[in-house]
Motif scaffolding. Structure first.
Motif, PDB file in Angstrom:
ATOM      1  N   ALA A 145       2.465   1.611  -3.489  1.00 38.51           N
ATOM      2  CA  ALA A 145       1.449   1.965  -4.485  1.00 38.51           C
ATOM      3  C   ALA A 145       1.054   3.421  -4.356  1.00 38.51           C
ATOM      4  O   ALA A 145       0.895   4.123  -5.369  1.00 38.51           O
ATOM      5  CB  ALA A 145       0.234   1.054  -4.334  1.00 38.51           C
ATOM      6  N   THR A 146       0.919   3.898  -3.122  1.00 36.63           N
ATOM      7  CA  THR A 146       0.578   5.303  -2.895  1.00 36.63           C
ATOM      8  C   THR A 146       1.679   6.213  -3.426  1.00 36.63           C
ATOM      9  O   THR A 146       1.410   7.217  -4.093  1.00 36.63           O
ATOM     10  CB  THR A 146       0.350   5.564  -1.394  1.00 36.63           C
ATOM     11  N   GLU A 201       1.537   6.188  -7.274  1.00 37.41           N
ATOM     12  CA  GLU A 201       0.398   6.958  -7.773  1.00 37.41           C
ATOM     13  C   GLU A 201       0.636   8.452  -7.661  1.00 37.41           C
ATOM     14  O   GLU A 201       0.171   9.226  -8.491  1.00 37.41           O
ATOM     15  CB  GLU A 201      -0.874   6.563  -7.018  1.00 37.41           C
ATOM     16  N   ARG A 202       1.369   8.874  -6.634  1.00 30.73           N
ATOM     17  CA  ARG A 202       1.668  10.295  -6.428  1.00 30.73           C
ATOM     18  C   ARG A 202       2.941  10.729  -7.138  1.00 30.73           C
ATOM     19  O   ARG A 202       3.380  11.864  -6.993  1.00 30.73           O
ATOM     20  CB  ARG A 202       1.803  10.582  -4.940  1.00 30.73           C
ATOM     21  N   ARG A 233       0.837  -1.212   0.000  1.00 34.70           N
ATOM     22  CA  ARG A 233       0.000   0.000   0.000  1.00 34.70           C
ATOM     23  C   ARG A 233       0.869   1.258   0.000  1.00 34.70           C
ATOM     24  O   ARG A 233       0.590   2.212  -0.709  1.00 34.70           O
ATOM     25  CB  ARG A 233      -0.923  -0.006   1.214  1.00 34.70           C
ATOM     26  N   LEU A 281      -0.132  -0.422 -14.615  1.00 35.00           N
ATOM     27  CA  LEU A 281      -1.461  -0.553 -14.048  1.00 35.00           C
ATOM     28  C   LEU A 281      -2.346  -1.347 -14.992  1.00 35.00           C
ATOM     29  O   LEU A 281      -2.222  -1.237 -16.215  1.00 35.00           O
ATOM     30  CB  LEU A 281      -2.091   0.833 -13.849  1.00 35.00           C
ATOM     31  N   ARG A 290      -7.588   0.483 -14.285  1.00 29.90           N
ATOM     32  CA  ARG A 290      -7.164   1.516 -13.328  1.00 29.90           C
ATOM     33  C   ARG A 290      -6.598   2.752 -14.014  1.00 29.90           C
ATOM     34  O   ARG A 290      -6.250   3.717 -13.347  1.00 29.90           O
ATOM     35  CB  ARG A 290      -6.119   0.928 -12.365  1.00 29.90           C
ATOM     36  N   ILE A 291      -6.503   2.714 -15.345  1.00 25.18           N
ATOM     37  CA  ILE A 291      -6.000   3.877 -16.084  1.00 25.18           C
ATOM     38  C   ILE A 291      -7.189   4.737 -16.464  1.00 25.18           C
ATOM     39  O   ILE A 291      -8.174   4.236 -17.012  1.00 25.18           O
ATOM     40  CB  ILE A 291      -5.222   3.429 -17.340  1.00 25.18           C
TER      41      ILE A 291
END
Length: 124
Positions: free
Chosen positions: A74-75, A78-79, A71, A95, A99-100
């Motif tokens: 992944a965070t 993503e950022r 997690r 991804l 999720r895109i």
């Protein structure tokens, strides 16, 4: 440290395989036998080295620790934040299509498949 421990497992395995009938299956079954053996000791050292590299506690739930780490990474991905080693993936995160965001998805005709992922035509 995990690299050295992994090399030791492979070294012991390579030395033992020619002496054993049944290949890797028979060799791995020796791990289930009571007592110690060099392969079992090498695997224990590798387990300890990997736990230490990721900062995991051998007394806590390993699965929970892995999910928490997943997690966190992944965070960060993503950022677009940097992912510190030893967790940094060798290849950019891929991804699943679902999720895109739709406006960022490529039309199938615009995709080029390669060994390390998908790119837009012209970006290869």
């Amino acid at each position: 440290m995990p690299r050295a421990a992994g090399r030791e497992v492979r070294r012991i395995r390579a030395e033992a395989l020619p002496k054993l009938k049944g290949g890797l299956r028979a060799l791995n079954r020796t791990l289930e036998l009571p007592g110690t053996n060099p392969l079992k000791d090498a695997h224990a050292a590798l387990d300890a080295a990997v736990l230490a590299a990721y900062g995991f506690s051998p007394k806590a739930d390993l699965f929970a620790q892995l999910l928490d780490l997943n997690r966190q990474i992944a965070t960060r991905i993503e950022r677009a934040a940097p992912v510190p080693p030893p967790y940094r993936p060798r290849h950019p995160a891929r991804l699943p299509e679902s999720r895109i965001p739709p406006d960022r998805r490529l039309h199938p005709a615009e995709r080029v498949r390669s060994a390390s992922g998908l790119w837009k035509v012209g970006e290869v």
